[in-house]
Design an enzyme around this catalytic site. Sequence first.
Site, PDB file in Angstrom:
ATOM      1  N   LYS A  47     -14.758 -26.668  -3.646  1.00  0.00           N
ATOM      2  CA  LYS A  47     -15.937 -27.473  -3.974  1.00  0.00           C
ATOM      3  C   LYS A  47     -16.901 -27.599  -2.799  1.00  0.00           C
ATOM      4  CE  LYS A  47     -12.926 -31.544  -3.623  1.00  0.00           C
ATOM      5  NZ  LYS A  47     -12.300 -32.627  -4.405  1.00  0.00           N
ATOM      6  N   THR A  48     -16.409 -27.758  -1.593  1.00  0.00           N
ATOM      7  CA  THR A  48     -17.316 -27.901  -0.442  1.00  0.00           C
ATOM      8  C   THR A  48     -17.295 -26.674   0.456  1.00  0.00           C
ATOM      9  OG1 THR A  48     -15.582 -29.004   0.836  1.00  0.00           O
ATOM     10  CG2 THR A  48     -17.072 -30.409  -0.427  1.00  0.00           C
ATOM     11  N   ASP A  91      40.937 -40.840  43.028  1.00  0.00           N
ATOM     12  CA  ASP A  91      40.542 -42.031  43.782  1.00  0.00           C
ATOM     13  C   ASP A  91      39.887 -43.098  42.912  1.00  0.00           C
ATOM     14  OD1 ASP A  91      38.232 -40.587  43.349  1.00  0.00           O
ATOM     15  OD2 ASP A  91      37.514 -40.678  45.419  1.00  0.00           O
ATOM     16  N   HIS A 110      16.832 -53.923  33.867  1.00  0.00           N
ATOM     17  CA  HIS A 110      16.414 -52.565  34.213  1.00  0.00           C
ATOM     18  C   HIS A 110      17.160 -51.522  33.367  1.00  0.00           C
ATOM     19  CE1 HIS A 110      14.178 -54.403  37.362  1.00  0.00           C
ATOM     20  NE2 HIS A 110      15.242 -54.742  38.068  1.00  0.00           N
ATOM     21  N   GLY A 143     -14.302 -38.224  -7.297  1.00  0.00           N
ATOM     22  CA  GLY A 143     -14.114 -39.661  -7.424  1.00  0.00           C
ATOM     23  C   GLY A 143     -14.980 -40.462  -6.480  1.00  0.00           C
ATOM     24  N   THR A 144     -15.321 -39.899  -5.339  1.00  0.00           N
ATOM     25  CA  THR A 144     -16.194 -40.612  -4.407  1.00  0.00           C
ATOM     26  C   THR A 144     -17.587 -40.748  -4.999  1.00  0.00           C
ATOM     27  OG1 THR A 144     -14.941 -39.674  -2.562  1.00  0.00           O
ATOM     28  CG2 THR A 144     -17.065 -40.677  -2.051  1.00  0.00           C
ATOM     29  N   LYS A 173     -17.925 -29.929  15.646  1.00  0.00           N
ATOM     30  CA  LYS A 173     -18.422 -28.902  16.557  1.00  0.00           C
ATOM     31  C   LYS A 173     -19.901 -29.112  16.853  1.00  0.00           C
ATOM     32  CE  LYS A 173     -18.879 -23.921  17.211  1.00  0.00           C
ATOM     33  NZ  LYS A 173     -18.468 -22.569  16.798  1.00  0.00           N
ATOM     34  N   GLU A 214      12.866 -62.558  30.277  1.00  0.00           N
ATOM     35  CA  GLU A 214      11.629 -61.886  29.881  1.00  0.00           C
ATOM     36  C   GLU A 214      11.504 -61.772  28.363  1.00  0.00           C
ATOM     37  OE1 GLU A 214       9.058 -60.501  31.501  1.00  0.00           O
ATOM     38  OE2 GLU A 214       9.661 -60.791  33.579  1.00  0.00           O
ATOM     39  N   ILE A 222      -7.986 -28.819   2.393  1.00  0.00           N
ATOM     40  CA  ILE A 222      -8.614 -27.649   2.999  1.00  0.00           C
ATOM     41  C   ILE A 222     -10.088 -27.914   3.292  1.00  0.00           C
ATOM     42  CG2 ILE A 222      -9.175 -25.204   2.723  1.00  0.00           C
ATOM     43  CD1 ILE A 222      -6.193 -25.808   3.040  1.00  0.00           C
TER      44      ILE A 222
END
Length: 518
Positions: free
Chosen positions: A65-66, A472, A278, A35-36, A137, A330, A126
């Site tokens: 394909k590639t 306590d 905080h 498609g590209t 690389k 803030e 892939i």
Amino acid sequence: MAKLALLSVSDKRGLVDFATALVRSHGYQLLSTGGTAKLLAEAGLPVTEVSAHTGFPEMMEGRVKTLHPKIHGGLLCRRDKPDHLAAAKEHGIGLIDLVVVNLYPFEQTVAKPHVEFEEAIENIDIGGPSMLRSAAKNHESVTVVCDPADYTGVLAALAAGEGSAELKALRRKLALKVFQRTGAYDTAIAKYLETQQDEPDLEALSGFPATFTLSLKKAQSLRYGENPHQKAALYGTFHEHFQQLQGKELSYNNILDITSATYLIGEFEKPTVAILKHTNPCGVASADTLLGAWEKAYATDRQAPFGGIIVVNQTLGQDVAEQIKDIFTEVIIAPRFSDEALAIFAKKKNLRLMIAKGGIGADALQEVRSVVGGVLVQDRDRSMERITGCKVVTKRQPTAEEWDALLFGWKVCKHVKSNAIVYCRGEQTLGVGAGQMARVDSSRIAVWKAGEAKLDLKGSVVASEALFPFPDGLLAAADAGATAAIQPGGAIRDEEVIKAADERGMAMVFTGVRHFKH
């Protein structure tokens, strides 16, 4: 020899303009797939299909394909090594100087409800990651692009010339981006497959796989961290959950406070206001109206809101805005703001107004915290006990009014740093004691805060997020005027604590659930 650019993308934004500039301004020849290639040809650009370049057809529904030596040899060949160049010449491998690849939309596919497993698998790319990694690389010679946002920068660097410092620096930066992208892509696939096993890994399904990987995109560089000498940045999707309407850029501490505020306010359904400082709540109240809730929440502590965070769970209107406008705050968070409220707050240019896009109440399932040498991961504390899950352990049962106050205080106490003590009456905090090493000290601080606010604790209830290890702490609450208490229970001296409550005529509830907050 002509310069070759290989373009194969799923995200085609800006591609035609970029490819046009490559051809007309920089003399590239285009290789492409599927498609590209069709898109480029329809735009009138000369393009060669990868299958014609390799002499090998696409097959298996485009899965292959590639993945061919003429592609990867063209990407990996080192231009500074004569033996590499000789091998390329011997085998008819043309050198590929630029690669544009973005990957099949796997993350978007598996995010769809009820996606079929077969569809998810077919969206695992892939060839794309293979080409990206080969090009990255060899980035000393190959320009590799995995993000359309980089097209403009690439064209500018190409204009500087092949041997320019600009192009060399950009190639290294883009190579890093490739490995970050492919790493995140593989992580997404692994996480999905963990949930799809025929014999599921129960540990993985619980959210704690054998390998825990985080891959989050940088969302924002922050001016500094908790303190000005600390550098900081925000990663992930925080900004997808909130919309900032006005005010200064969010700080590291703002983001922590907003997170705590959102978790807290999500516990309540009635109109509720919480004020935090905080990350600790210093005043929380629910009422029939948001204005009524504000008046009670603010009454708890009129000092702590200075420089604090205000969060509400209803539309913030003019009446509440009029009350807040003169307080230095803030951040204010709400699901919505009325037009009148926005007009009032617009006069305070630095005040940050935040809309919680999905409504109030964050839905995060896990929390991650850094430790020496790694991270801790845990389920977020989403438990909130109801009357049916609690056990009255004293001779006296709580009254209906005490029950309401106990459960309200228990919700608030869950969000106070340990050791935590919260005094309440009705659906209003009266005093909050947070973060003390001894629980009795937290109680004393909460009593002192109530006194400072001129709030009478007679007839109040007290909530403790963890057990009273000794009588306590409970006795201190009774001396302050509390008539009922709620706590997890489970101490060695529980019987002593229960006896102390009975002797003071107090009602006490054990939840059986602890809410430590470190």
